[in-house]
Design an enzyme around this catalytic site. Structure first.
Site, short mmCIF file in Angstrom:
data_model
loop_
_atom_site.label_atom_id
_atom_site.label_comp_id
_atom_site.label_asym_id
_atom_site.label_seq_id
_atom_site.Cartn_x
_atom_site.Cartn_y
_atom_site.Cartn_z
N GLN A 572 0.84 -1.20 0.00
CA GLN A 572 0.00 0.00 0.00
C GLN A 572 0.87 1.25 0.00
O GLN A 572 1.85 1.35 0.74
CB GLN A 572 -0.91 0.02 1.23
CG GLN A 572 -2.03 -1.01 1.18
CD GLN A 572 -3.12 -0.67 0.19
OE1 GLN A 572 -3.06 0.33 -0.52
NE2 GLN A 572 -4.15 -1.50 0.13
N GLU A 622 -1.70 -15.50 -3.53
CA GLU A 622 -1.16 -14.41 -4.33
C GLU A 622 -0.49 -14.99 -5.57
O GLU A 622 0.19 -16.02 -5.48
CB GLU A 622 -0.16 -13.59 -3.52
CG GLU A 622 0.62 -12.56 -4.29
CD GLU A 622 -0.27 -11.49 -4.93
OE1 GLU A 622 -0.04 -11.15 -6.09
OE2 GLU A 622 -1.20 -11.01 -4.23
N ASP A 746 -8.77 -8.53 -1.16
CA ASP A 746 -8.23 -7.22 -1.53
C ASP A 746 -7.74 -7.32 -2.97
O ASP A 746 -6.54 -7.33 -3.24
CB ASP A 746 -7.11 -6.82 -0.58
CG ASP A 746 -6.63 -5.39 -0.82
OD1 ASP A 746 -7.29 -4.67 -1.58
OD2 ASP A 746 -5.59 -5.00 -0.25
N CYS A 774 -10.05 -0.98 -4.04
CA CYS A 774 -9.51 0.32 -4.46
C CYS A 774 -10.32 0.88 -5.63
O CYS A 774 -10.06 1.99 -6.08
CB CYS A 774 -8.04 0.19 -4.85
SG CYS A 774 -7.74 -0.98 -6.20
#
Length: 851
Positions: A572, A622, A746, A774
């Site tokens: 971030q 991931e 996320d 986001c």
């Protein structure tokens, strides 16, 4: 009986009220006049016999004053009159207008939208808005690349005199040079050469003579493509300083000939009439009025910087609120026929259309200089100077001009300093800057990543920055290796000298070169990396620097945990605001020791690791291999052992992981087989199509074991972790491994993959989901699929159906919801915005979903 004044007033009021409340029987109607008033009007003498004074008063007054029309009288066209070919049963007494001649303007100065007058007004307003928009776009077409030299072999011969060249704006984006040449030939326009790059809206044409040019301009001006009018602009030559230096330098490679280096760059600057008329200055660059009107890097990168921060927060909150209302509207549309609307949709009216309560927006602890990662483009300014900074617009709109980031409030002074060092270096470099129009050149982009120790919010952010990683993106195709190595050494010395010249000395930890050959600067995860040693002016390596690209990393702190960051790993950009974001996600997730937490799209493991001490186990997924390596290292650094990180696409493994951890107790032997497969499947994280229990790279230990532990001990430890919260008093394994299963997602801006959504939706044990986004638009699209009831009959998609290409993200979500397997939908519980990006329109949004 005589009509008293009061009676007359009452009758007048009755007439007005009747005019205001016409009958609603589906036809046009007129106000009904009271019978007593009709009689009085037909027999005025009888009124005079009883009340002669009143008679004389009526004769003195204008009758129109007593019966003034209703404000909406004749302000709408009579639909019955139009349907029946000019006939209406009400005749002249109809309250609606029978034709344009009778139509009156409404009290708000508008006309009936169905009338010709309203259509003309609307057309005029839209024309003015369109013209204003086109004029604004014209001012933003700023091309600073070599486009008219013919060096790439497209468009025919070399375009010579810029006075005989023109730029065409608003061409179709799918066109390339052949399409432009065919268009000109079909129009009967003679030309010398034509160039157009697919994906852009601008093209360049040159002519043999001034007569050809004038004739072409007259023919082309005003041509339309869709709702866009073709504009013709001048091509302004810009003489760059580096062309002389390149000519004096060593010969370039076969890709960049001396002719390319010496050709003037064509810059396009449009004034309000589409024609640029700037005169060159002493340095050879062209200045004109439109150049000063072009927006700055501050306006392009931080468009809200002119607003006080409180107003920025309110603006973002309103934007998020409108996006949430979009979820409610689309959920209504997506609800299958025969299925009742969810309760949260029915109650949305009580919340003003919101699907759940929006609890507000959390402000960023720091507003200025907060970005710990900045990506600077390398290009030319509007004046033709090699510049490292931000582009002033989109490349597809013809904007390639780059301006320095000195006035951008979200960029740190350290990042600006290193950008200026590279910019100064490029003034003397023998290698060319990347040309976005021709896709040739060497220098492309500079990324500055900053890391530091934990500090207080009120302290100076720059004082907390202790490490800096510099990543320079280049394209080495066609250039000599010896020349490249020499340039890198010189650049490393320039960075070291720039850091030392500052007071206090700037931190510099690693210098990485990324070799990328793609069209855009967005590089793949496997783009080659090369570490360059950073030498001091008097020789020797700078302290705390590394020459090993595997060990090239910096560290940052979140929630008192230390995180390792590799060159391409996601982290971030606002560290202090990220702490608030992760704290909110953990609070809403309702974690406990008996909780299994899935951290989907985990990056370097920041969310899972910050919440690991609250849960029984964390499973992170991931697809970026270097980020997974960082996640394992971060777990080791912070001594966290109840985390497992898997290198794979979430859509490939989420289903099998849910089955592995939540359904293992159906057969006792499944646990041991899963552990065996996990131990046998220990591979490097670069194998992205498989997932691993541990990752051992270059001797690194896994996050599940101490440094010298064997895999057998690791298997026992993992088995204890799996059974720790599920062993009953008699020592037998209970049916459930974990009492609660929570997922925190996320995803990147495009949202979750449909396969991931289906896996989360169809697994009944998953009762709570925290979505961090986001991009609120992608959150809305994913929430439509997660929260819409399943249809009674699943619809199969049409084979070869391509209508989805024209759908919005919400429309696609509604379409996919029709094929959702029978499962219990989630419901939105609450939402919160978190401002991670002050001075920009963007913010993070957190939504809690339960079922």
């Amino acid at each position: 009986m005589a009509a008293s004044p009061n009676n007359e007033l009452s009758e007048t009021k009755t007439l007005d009220s009747a005019a205001q409340n016409p009958q609603t029987n589906g036809q046009d109607s007129t106000p009904e006049v009271p019978q007593s008033l009709h009689e009085a009007l037909r027999n005025p003498q009888s009124m005079a016999d009883i009340n002669p004074g009143e008679k004389r008063k009526r004769e003195d007054q204008d009758p129109t004053q007593n019966y003034s029309p209703h404000p909406l009288w004749k302000t709408s066209l009579c639909s019955y009159f139009r349907r029946q070919d000019g006939s209406c049963s009400h005749g002249s007494t109809c309250r609606y207008a029978h034709g344009e001649d009778e139509l009156r303007q409404r009290p708000d100065k508008t006309w009936d939208p169905t009338s010709e007058r309203a259509k003309k007004v609307m057309k005029g307003e839209n024309g003015e808005k369109l013209a204003a928009k086109e004029e604004e776009e014209e001012e933003e077409v700023i091309m600073t690349e070599v486009v008219m030299d013919g060096g790439d072999g497209e468009g025919g011969e070399e375009c010579g005199d810029s006075q005989l060249s023109k730029c065409l704006v608003h061409l179709p984006r799918k066109w390339h040079s052949d399409n432009l040449m065919k268009f000109l030939s079909d129009q009967g326009i003679p030309f010398k050469s034509a160039k157009k790059k697919k994906g852009m809206v601008v093209g360049f044409v040159s002519f043999e003579s001034a007569e050809q040019l004038d004739s072409a301009v007259e023919e082309l001006e005003g041509k339309s493509f869709g709702n866009k009018n073709l504009k013709v602009a001048n091509v302004i030559p810009r003489s760059f300083e580096w062309k002389v230096k390149s000519a004096m330098a060593a010969p370039l490679s076969s890709q960049q000939t001396m002719e390319d280096a010496s050709v003037e760059n064509a810059g396009v600057t449009l004034t309000s009439n589409g024609i640029g008329d700037g005169a060159p200055n002493d340095d050879g660059s062209a200045f004109d009025d439109s150049a000063s009107k072009a927006k700055s890097a501050r306006d392009a990168v931080t468009p809200l910087a002119h607003m006080p921060y409180d107003e920025q927060l309110e603006h973002k909150k309103n934007s998020v609120m409108q996006m949430l209302k979009k979820l409610t509207r689309n959920a209504r549309k997506a609800c299958p026929n025969g299925v009742s609307l969810p309760e949260w949709v029915l109650k949305s009216r009580e919340r003003g259309g919101l699907p759940c309560e929006l609890e507000g927006i959390i402000e960023s602890p720091v507003v200025n200089g907060y970005r710990n990662k900045c990506e600077f483009s390398v290009g030319y300014s509007q004046q033709g100077k090699p510049t490292v900074g931000f582009m002033l617009g989109n490349f597809r709109e013809g904007v390639t001009a780059v301006e320095e980031p000195v006035d951008c409030p979200n960029v740190s002074k350290i990042a600006c300093k290193y950008a200026s060092v590279l910019q100064e270096f490029l003034q003397h470099s023998s290698l060319p800057i990347w040309n976005r129009f021709k896709n040739t050149g060497f220098w492309r982009q500079l990324t500055v990543r900053e890391g530091g120790s934990a500090g207080k919010v009120d302290e100076n952010l720059e004082a907390n920055i202790s490490e800096v990683m510099l990543i320079v993106q280049v394209c080495s195709v066609g250039f000599d290796d010896a020349q490249i190595t020499s340039e890198f050494e010189r650049l490393a010395q320039a960075f070291a000298a720039g850091a030392a010249a500052n007071s206090p000395t700037l931190p510099l930890t690693a210098f990485i070169v990324q070799d990328h050959q793609g069209i855009s600067n967005v590089s793949p995860a496997d783009a080659p990396l090369r570490s360059i040693p950073i030498l001091k002016a008097e020789g020797g390596l700078l302290p705390d620097t590394t020459c090993n690209v595997v060990e090239a990393r910096i560290y940052d702190c979140i929630s008192n945990l230390r995180f390792s960051i590799s060159p391409t790993a996601f982290f971030q950009v606002n560290t202090l605001a990220a702490e608030k974001l992760y704290s909110l996600a953990g609070e809403w997730a309702g974690l406990g020791p008996d909780t299994l937490l899935f951290d989907i799209c985990c990056g370097t493991g920041t969310i899972g690791l910050t919440l690991a001490h609250h849960v029984g186990m964390v499973i992170g997924i991931e697809m970026n291999a270097s980020a997974v390596q960082d996640a394992h290292k971060n777990a080791e650094i912070n001594g966290i052992k109840n985390c497992r990180f898997i290198c794979s696409k979430a859509e490939d493994v989420i289903g099998s992981l849910l089955k592995e951890y939540l359904n293992m107790s159906e057969k006792q032997g499944q646990l041991s087989s899963a552990l065996e497969s996990s131990d046998e499947g220990i591979v490097t994280c670069e194998e992205k199509d498989t997932y691993t229990t541990n990752a051992r790279n270059d001797g690194e230990s896994s996050c599940h074991e101490p440094e010298n532990c064997s895999s057998e001990d690791d298997g026992k430890e993992l088995q204890n972790q799996l059974q720790g919260s599920s062993t009953s008093k008699d020592g037998n394994s209970s049916v459930q491994q974990f009492k609660k299963v929570v997922a925190i997602v996320d995803p990147p801006r495009m949202g979750l993959h449909p396969t991931v959504i289906k896996a989360l939706r169809t697994h009944a044990r998953l009762r709570r989901l925290v979505y961090i986004s986001c991009n609120p638009e992608s959150l809305v699209a994913n929430a439509i699929e997660l929260c819409t009831p399943s249809p009674e009959k699943v619809e199969k998609g049409k084979k070869g159906y391509r209508g989805w290409r024209n759908m919005s993200s919400a429309g696609l979500a509604r379409h996919r919801a029709k094929s959702m397997p029978d499962s219990e939908p989630f419901r939105p519980v609450k939402a919160m915005a978190v401002d991670l990006f002050p001075h920009t329109p963007h913010c993070e949004m957190v939504m809690l979903l339960e079922r």
